[in-house]
Design a protein around this motif. Sequence first.
Motif, PDB file in Angstrom:
ATOM      1  N   PRO A 107       5.691  -2.401   5.644  1.00 29.88           N
ATOM      2  CA  PRO A 107       5.467  -2.907   4.280  1.00 29.88           C
ATOM      3  C   PRO A 107       4.715  -1.869   3.439  1.00 29.88           C
ATOM      4  O   PRO A 107       3.918  -1.080   3.960  1.00 29.88           O
ATOM      5  CB  PRO A 107       4.598  -4.144   4.486  1.00 29.88           C
ATOM      6  N   ARG A 108       4.975  -1.884   2.176  1.00 31.38           N
ATOM      7  CA  ARG A 108       4.325  -0.924   1.284  1.00 31.38           C
ATOM      8  C   ARG A 108       2.795  -1.007   1.375  1.00 31.38           C
ATOM      9  O   ARG A 108       2.110   0.013   1.345  1.00 31.38           O
ATOM     10  CB  ARG A 108       4.789  -1.143  -0.145  1.00 31.38           C
ATOM     11  N   ALA A 109       2.263  -2.196   1.489  1.00 28.84           N
ATOM     12  CA  ALA A 109       0.803  -2.342   1.563  1.00 28.84           C
ATOM     13  C   ALA A 109       0.231  -1.583   2.766  1.00 28.84           C
ATOM     14  O   ALA A 109      -0.837  -0.969   2.672  1.00 28.84           O
ATOM     15  CB  ALA A 109       0.413  -3.812   1.636  1.00 28.84           C
ATOM     16  N   LEU A 110       0.935  -1.593   3.876  1.00 35.58           N
ATOM     17  CA  LEU A 110       0.479  -0.847   5.048  1.00 35.58           C
ATOM     18  C   LEU A 110       0.594   0.655   4.806  1.00 35.58           C
ATOM     19  O   LEU A 110      -0.291   1.428   5.201  1.00 35.58           O
ATOM     20  CB  LEU A 110       1.273  -1.257   6.294  1.00 35.58           C
ATOM     21  N   ALA A 111       1.651   1.087   4.140  1.00 36.59           N
ATOM     22  CA  ALA A 111       1.789   2.514   3.803  1.00 36.59           C
ATOM     23  C   ALA A 111       0.627   2.953   2.906  1.00 36.59           C
ATOM     24  O   ALA A 111       0.075   4.046   3.092  1.00 36.59           O
ATOM     25  CB  ALA A 111       3.128   2.775   3.118  1.00 36.59           C
ATOM     26  N   GLU A 112       0.247   2.107   1.964  1.00 36.32           N
ATOM     27  CA  GLU A 112      -0.884   2.438   1.084  1.00 36.32           C
ATOM     28  C   GLU A 112      -2.183   2.549   1.868  1.00 36.32           C
ATOM     29  O   GLU A 112      -2.991   3.459   1.631  1.00 36.32           O
ATOM     30  CB  GLU A 112      -1.000   1.391  -0.026  1.00 36.32           C
ATOM     31  N   LEU A 113      -2.399   1.638   2.809  1.00 35.60           N
ATOM     32  CA  LEU A 113      -3.600   1.687   3.635  1.00 35.60           C
ATOM     33  C   LEU A 113      -3.619   2.966   4.478  1.00 35.60           C
ATOM     34  O   LEU A 113      -4.635   3.667   4.538  1.00 35.60           O
ATOM     35  CB  LEU A 113      -3.659   0.451   4.537  1.00 35.60           C
ATOM     36  N   ARG A 114      -2.488   3.270   5.107  1.00 36.45           N
ATOM     37  CA  ARG A 114      -2.407   4.492   5.920  1.00 36.45           C
ATOM     38  C   ARG A 114      -2.581   5.745   5.059  1.00 36.45           C
ATOM     39  O   ARG A 114      -3.130   6.752   5.519  1.00 36.45           O
ATOM     40  CB  ARG A 114      -1.086   4.533   6.678  1.00 36.45           C
ATOM     41  N   ALA A 115      -2.115   5.697   3.814  1.00 37.92           N
ATOM     42  CA  ALA A 115      -2.286   6.836   2.906  1.00 37.92           C
ATOM     43  C   ALA A 115      -3.763   7.104   2.651  1.00 37.92           C
ATOM     44  O   ALA A 115      -4.200   8.257   2.601  1.00 37.92           O
ATOM     45  CB  ALA A 115      -1.553   6.576   1.590  1.00 37.92           C
ATOM     46  N   THR A 116      -4.542   6.033   2.533  1.00 40.22           N
ATOM     47  CA  THR A 116      -5.987   6.187   2.340  1.00 40.22           C
ATOM     48  C   THR A 116      -6.618   6.839   3.568  1.00 40.22           C
ATOM     49  O   THR A 116      -7.443   7.748   3.443  1.00 40.22           O
ATOM     50  CB  THR A 116      -6.639   4.819   2.055  1.00 40.22           C
TER      51      THR A 116
END
Length: 177
Positions: A107-116
């Motif tokens: 999910p995009r939200a997980l990609a955003e978290l991993r990006a951080t």
Amino acid sequence: MRPALIIGGVCLTGKTTLAHVIQKQANFRVEVIEGDELHTAVAIAKMRAGLPLNEDDREAWRSRIGVRIAQRPSDRLRVITCSALTRFTRDTLRSHGDCQFVFLTIPRALAELRATYRLMAEDEHFFQPAKYASLLDGQYRDLQIPNETETDCQVFDAEAIDADTIASLCLQDLRSD
């Protein structure tokens, strides 16, 4: 000769992690090629500046990956990590030789978290979607998840299934070929 194994998906799905787990689990030689290292200097500069790539930007990259597929050694499995986001890219890679695709989704939200996490851990990586949301926007904009017509693709929810399990399934399929 084994097909080249292409591990695709948007950024931060765990492509590189999966490649190394496959390498560790295999009872034969495995060579991992990181697709990020095959981008041109111009494409890297563009991403470093927060600009998403388009299909023209990816042309030389696809070609470089294609050479790795065509010139794969017969004594080992060549695993290549690359986004392979579009059907066009996957078809282009297929034109260079025998490939199997493993496509990871999150999910995009997980990609955003991993990006951080990536930004905090390795600020030097040229692809930093935590700094530039446009990079992640571009990946999800271009994303075409393989469907049942791409019979050489396996799609896995990398949030629901761990890398060890996916690697085992991939290796099982490769052994049966």
